[in-house]
Design a protein around this motif. Structure first.
Motif, mmCIF file in Angstrom:
data_model
loop_
_atom_site.group_PDB
_atom_site.id
_atom_site.type_symbol
_atom_site.label_atom_id
_atom_site.label_comp_id
_atom_site.label_asym_id
_atom_site.label_seq_id
_atom_site.Cartn_x
_atom_site.Cartn_y
_atom_site.Cartn_z
ATOM 1 N N ARG A 144 0.816 -1.218 0.000
ATOM 2 C CA ARG A 144 0.000 0.000 0.000
ATOM 3 C C ARG A 144 0.851 1.270 0.000
ATOM 4 O O ARG A 144 0.539 2.238 -0.694
ATOM 5 N N ASP A 145 1.926 1.284 0.780
ATOM 6 C CA ASP A 145 2.605 2.547 1.077
ATOM 7 C C ASP A 145 4.087 2.593 0.699
ATOM 8 O O ASP A 145 4.752 3.575 1.021
ATOM 9 N N TRP A 146 4.612 1.568 0.041
ATOM 10 C CA TRP A 146 6.025 1.591 -0.341
ATOM 11 C C TRP A 146 6.133 1.482 -1.862
ATOM 12 O O TRP A 146 5.690 0.517 -2.453
ATOM 13 N N PRO A 147 6.744 2.478 -2.506
ATOM 14 C CA PRO A 147 6.800 2.473 -3.978
ATOM 15 C C PRO A 147 7.827 1.492 -4.514
ATOM 16 O O PRO A 147 8.725 1.045 -3.787
ATOM 17 N N PRO A 148 7.734 1.133 -5.787
ATOM 18 C CA PRO A 148 8.753 0.270 -6.404
ATOM 19 C C PRO A 148 10.115 0.957 -6.414
ATOM 20 O O PRO A 148 10.206 2.185 -6.483
ATOM 21 N N SER A 149 11.167 0.160 -6.360
ATOM 22 C CA SER A 149 12.524 0.709 -6.331
ATOM 23 C C SER A 149 12.964 1.256 -7.677
ATOM 24 O O SER A 149 13.658 2.273 -7.750
ATOM 25 N N TYR A 150 12.565 0.561 -8.742
ATOM 26 C CA TYR A 150 13.094 0.908 -10.066
ATOM 27 C C TYR A 150 12.052 0.581 -11.115
ATOM 28 O O TYR A 150 11.522 -0.536 -11.167
ATOM 29 N N THR A 151 11.749 1.563 -11.955
ATOM 30 C CA THR A 151 10.765 1.385 -13.022
ATOM 31 C C THR A 151 11.480 1.308 -14.361
ATOM 32 O O THR A 151 12.279 2.189 -14.701
ATOM 33 N N VAL A 152 11.188 0.269 -15.101
ATOM 34 C CA VAL A 152 11.771 0.097 -16.434
ATOM 35 C C VAL A 152 10.980 0.943 -17.422
ATOM 36 O O VAL A 152 9.751 0.839 -17.496
ATOM 37 N N LEU A 153 11.679 1.804 -18.167
ATOM 38 C CA LEU A 153 11.039 2.643 -19.175
ATOM 39 C C LEU A 153 11.547 2.278 -20.563
ATOM 40 O O LEU A 153 12.762 2.183 -20.776
ATOM 41 N N ALA A 154 10.626 2.071 -21.489
ATOM 42 C CA ALA A 154 11.013 1.795 -22.877
ATOM 43 C C ALA A 154 11.686 3.030 -23.459
ATOM 44 O O ALA A 154 11.162 4.143 -23.351
ATOM 45 N N ASP A 155 12.811 2.849 -24.091
ATOM 46 C CA ASP A 155 13.596 3.993 -24.578
ATOM 47 C C ASP A 155 12.812 4.887 -25.533
ATOM 48 O O ASP A 155 12.874 6.108 -25.441
ATOM 49 N N ASP A 156 12.057 4.284 -26.428
ATOM 50 C CA ASP A 156 11.397 5.076 -27.458
ATOM 51 C C ASP A 156 10.155 5.811 -26.951
ATOM 52 O O ASP A 156 9.661 6.720 -27.604
ATOM 53 N N ARG A 157 9.653 5.442 -25.775
ATOM 54 C CA ARG A 157 8.454 6.092 -25.243
ATOM 55 C C ARG A 157 8.689 6.730 -23.882
ATOM 56 O O ARG A 157 7.731 7.202 -23.248
ATOM 57 N N ALA A 158 9.920 6.757 -23.424
ATOM 58 C CA ALA A 158 10.211 7.235 -22.076
ATOM 59 C C ALA A 158 9.760 8.673 -21.870
ATOM 60 O O ALA A 158 9.159 9.014 -20.835
ATOM 61 N N GLU A 159 10.033 9.530 -22.832
ATOM 62 C CA GLU A 159 9.689 10.940 -22.681
ATOM 63 C C GLU A 159 8.178 11.131 -22.579
ATOM 64 O O GLU A 159 7.693 11.900 -21.740
ATOM 65 N N GLN A 160 7.429 10.428 -23.421
ATOM 66 C CA GLN A 160 5.971 10.532 -23.385
ATOM 67 C C GLN A 160 5.413 9.992 -22.063
ATOM 68 O O GLN A 160 4.501 10.583 -21.476
ATOM 69 N N ILE A 161 5.988 8.893 -21.598
ATOM 70 C CA ILE A 161 5.537 8.298 -20.341
ATOM 71 C C ILE A 161 5.804 9.249 -19.176
ATOM 72 O O ILE A 161 4.942 9.461 -18.315
ATOM 73 N N GLU A 162 6.992 9.839 -19.162
ATOM 74 C CA GLU A 162 7.328 10.768 -18.074
ATOM 75 C C GLU A 162 6.393 11.978 -18.088
ATOM 76 O O GLU A 162 5.988 12.479 -17.029
ATOM 77 N N ARG A 163 6.048 12.460 -19.283
ATOM 78 C CA ARG A 163 5.151 13.616 -19.369
ATOM 79 C C ARG A 163 3.776 13.264 -18.816
ATOM 80 O O ARG A 163 3.207 14.018 -18.000
ATOM 81 N N LEU A 164 3.232 12.133 -19.242
ATOM 82 C CA LEU A 164 1.913 11.715 -18.763
ATOM 83 C C LEU A 164 1.922 11.458 -17.262
ATOM 84 O O LEU A 164 0.980 11.845 -16.543
ATOM 85 N N TYR A 165 2.975 10.834 -16.777
ATOM 86 C CA TYR A 165 3.067 10.556 -15.346
ATOM 87 C C TYR A 165 3.125 11.872 -14.562
ATOM 88 O O TYR A 165 2.442 12.032 -13.536
ATOM 89 N N LEU A 183 -2.795 7.880 -15.893
ATOM 90 C CA LEU A 183 -1.968 6.725 -15.534
ATOM 91 C C LEU A 183 -2.378 5.487 -16.336
ATOM 92 O O LEU A 183 -1.525 4.667 -16.697
ATOM 93 N N SER A 184 -3.645 5.353 -16.596
ATOM 94 C CA SER A 184 -4.103 4.245 -17.446
ATOM 95 C C SER A 184 -3.536 4.380 -18.852
ATOM 96 O O SER A 184 -3.200 3.378 -19.503
ATOM 97 N N GLU A 185 -3.412 5.627 -19.327
ATOM 98 C CA GLU A 185 -2.797 5.858 -20.633
ATOM 99 C C GLU A 185 -1.324 5.463 -20.604
ATOM 100 O O GLU A 185 -0.811 4.894 -21.580
ATOM 101 N N VAL A 186 -0.640 5.754 -19.500
ATOM 102 C CA VAL A 186 0.752 5.307 -19.347
ATOM 103 C C VAL A 186 0.840 3.792 -19.483
ATOM 104 O O VAL A 186 1.702 3.252 -20.196
ATOM 105 N N LEU A 187 -0.064 3.094 -18.825
ATOM 106 C CA LEU A 187 -0.020 1.626 -18.842
ATOM 107 C C LEU A 187 -0.414 1.062 -20.198
ATOM 108 O O LEU A 187 -0.039 -0.073 -20.527
ATOM 109 N N THR A 188 -1.154 1.808 -20.979
ATOM 110 C CA THR A 188 -1.420 1.387 -22.359
ATOM 111 C C THR A 188 -0.130 1.404 -23.165
ATOM 112 O O THR A 188 0.131 0.513 -23.978
ATOM 113 N N LEU A 189 0.683 2.424 -22.920
ATOM 114 C CA LEU A 189 1.976 2.525 -23.605
ATOM 115 C C LEU A 189 3.010 1.559 -23.040
ATOM 116 O O LEU A 189 3.830 1.002 -23.775
ATOM 117 N N ALA A 190 2.989 1.368 -21.713
ATOM 118 C CA ALA A 190 3.996 0.539 -21.043
ATOM 119 C C ALA A 190 3.316 -0.257 -19.936
ATOM 120 O O ALA A 190 3.266 0.177 -18.778
#
Length: 425
Positions: A144-165, A183-190
């Motif tokens: 519930r209260d502890w975030p993931p340590s490391y998120t894998v971002l696809a290189d070709d969509r990283a910028e778009q994902i970061e903007r949406l997030y 956030l659902s849109e982020v998960l559609t991409l990744a």
């Protein structure tokens, strides 16, 4: 007292070791307190062979060592609790905090889980052959209260994902449903974006959508690119091995979830990502006691002591808890390399402020809180704390601030002259 000893072994890493209460208190010492030091007229001897940070390879080593010792029939039982540290060898490179290219592909991740299964299987079978009754435990975690340590971002969509997030975080405080959409849109991409799953899970939880929340919070942990908590695959290994070989199972994950609000564990039960508060250790001691009773033919396990009784018996007083809060504040600070670290840093600050209330003369707590506040951008408050520590003990304060961890923190902030940072306005 008649007869040979009854030995309770604890194997694994920091939780069976008892962190953050060790070495004063752990699951075994609570069991011993409940059983008044004896099992069916045999002296109860607790041997804690767990080690902070240990992986499952260490469990095999200890199990083989225990198996070489002499045990009379029904005179020994071993709790095996392992799986939170299997991926610690994955080290992110330099770059954006808590996100970037994959650290391990699917094949490597599966290989790590398979190695964990082989190690636990070897350990429990070695113990059983030696006449030591193994008990496998699943591993509850703070979803519930502890975030993931490391998120894998696809290189070709990283910028778009970061903007949406970023947009989702900006609106989450006043427009939760818009944040859910983004956030659902982020998960559609990744679909494997761990941080998006975590934030989406918390939004669903706040809106009362428990099932959706749980699905995303579990996914956040399972998609973590460097998990420091047991994943579903790890707990699946434990349940599968228990069923396959008829090994006793202490399903701590299910026990904790039954006691958690909405069935999702959080800060009410854990100090951090995986280390239980005292009530959790008492709960596990209670369930382990039922296995001891069944194994030894005892009619019923004695009731576990109350939290207050455990505190009295183990010397867990105000001074002790000041040290615990200080250690946990440092733990949260050291594990704040995630993408969105305000959650872990905020928790660490809360712990360190509480530690300072309980131990206002602690130089270590002053310095730790000063470093955390400096990292969070509150330079004035950080320097004020550092000055207060310097006034209490200048030599020790400067020694701590010249240590490697302090130098790394301050250096990253462009602070190289510690004395000037403390003393000059």
């Amino acid at each position: 007292m008649a007869g040979p000893d009854f030995t309770l072994y604890l194997l694994g890493s920091s939780v069976p070791w008892g962190f953050p209460y060790a070495p004063a208190c752990d699951i075994g010492t609570i069991v011993a307190q409940a059983w008044s030091g004896a099992v069916r007229d045999k002296t109860l001897v607790v041997r804690n062979e767990a080690k902070y940070g240990a992986q499952s390879t260490y469990v095999v080593e200890r199990a083989r060592s225990i198996a070489q010792r002499q045990h009379t029939p029904r005179s020994a039982l071993a709790l095996v609790y392992s799986g939170n540290n299997e991926f610690l060898q994955l080290v992110p490179g330099r770059g954006k905090r808590g996100r970037g290219p994959t650290l391990a592909g699917p094949d490597e991740t599966q290989a790590v889980a398979a190695a964990h299964r082989r190690n636990l299987e070897a350990a429990v079978l070695d113990l059983r052959r030696a006449g030591v009754e193994p008990v496998l435990s699943t591993l509850p975690t703070n979803l519930r209260d502890w975030p993931p340590s490391y998120t894998v971002l696809a290189d070709d969509r990283a910028e778009q994902i970061e903007r949406l997030y970023g947009e989702a975080i900006d609106v989450s405080g006043h427009c939760g449903e818009e944040a859910v959409r983004l956030l659902s849109e982020v998960l559609t991409l990744a679909p494997d974006c761990a941080q998006a799953h975590f934030r989406l899970g918390r939004l669903h939880l706040a809106a009362g959508r428990r099932d959706a929340a749980r699905r995303h919070l579990v996914a956040a942990n399972d998609f973590d690119g460097r998990p420091i908590r047991a994943t579903s695959a790890i707990n699946g290994n434990i349940r599968d091995l228990a069923a396959l070989h008829g090994i006793r199972l202490l399903d701590a994950e299910a026990v904790f979830e039954d006691a958690a609000p909405d069935g999702i564990c959080g800060n009410e039960q854990f100090w951090d990502d995986c280390h239980p508060k005292l009530e959790g250790y008492i709960l596990m001691a209670e369930r382990l006691g039922t296995h001891i009773a069944d194994f030894t033919g005892t009619k019923a396990a004695p009731a576990v002591p109350s939290r207050e009784a455990v505190e009295r018996a183990h010397g867990i007083d105000r001074s002790f808890m000041a040290d615990v809060h200080g250690r946990m504040g440092l733990y949260c600070y050291k594990h704040s390399g995630c993408w969105d670290d305000e959650i872990t840093l905020g928790l660490g600050e809360d712990y360190l402020r509480r530690a300072l209330e309980m131990a206002p003369g602690s130089i270590e707590v002053h310095v730790a809180l000063a470093l955390l506040l400096a990292w969070r951008g509150n330079d004035a408050a950080a320097r004020s704390l550092a000055r207060a520590a310097h006034a209490l003990d200048a030599t020790r304060t400067l020694w701590l601030l010249h240590g490697p961890e302090a130098r790394n923190t301050l250096g990253a902030l462009g602070i190289t002259d510690v004395e000037s940072w403390i003393l000059n306005d």
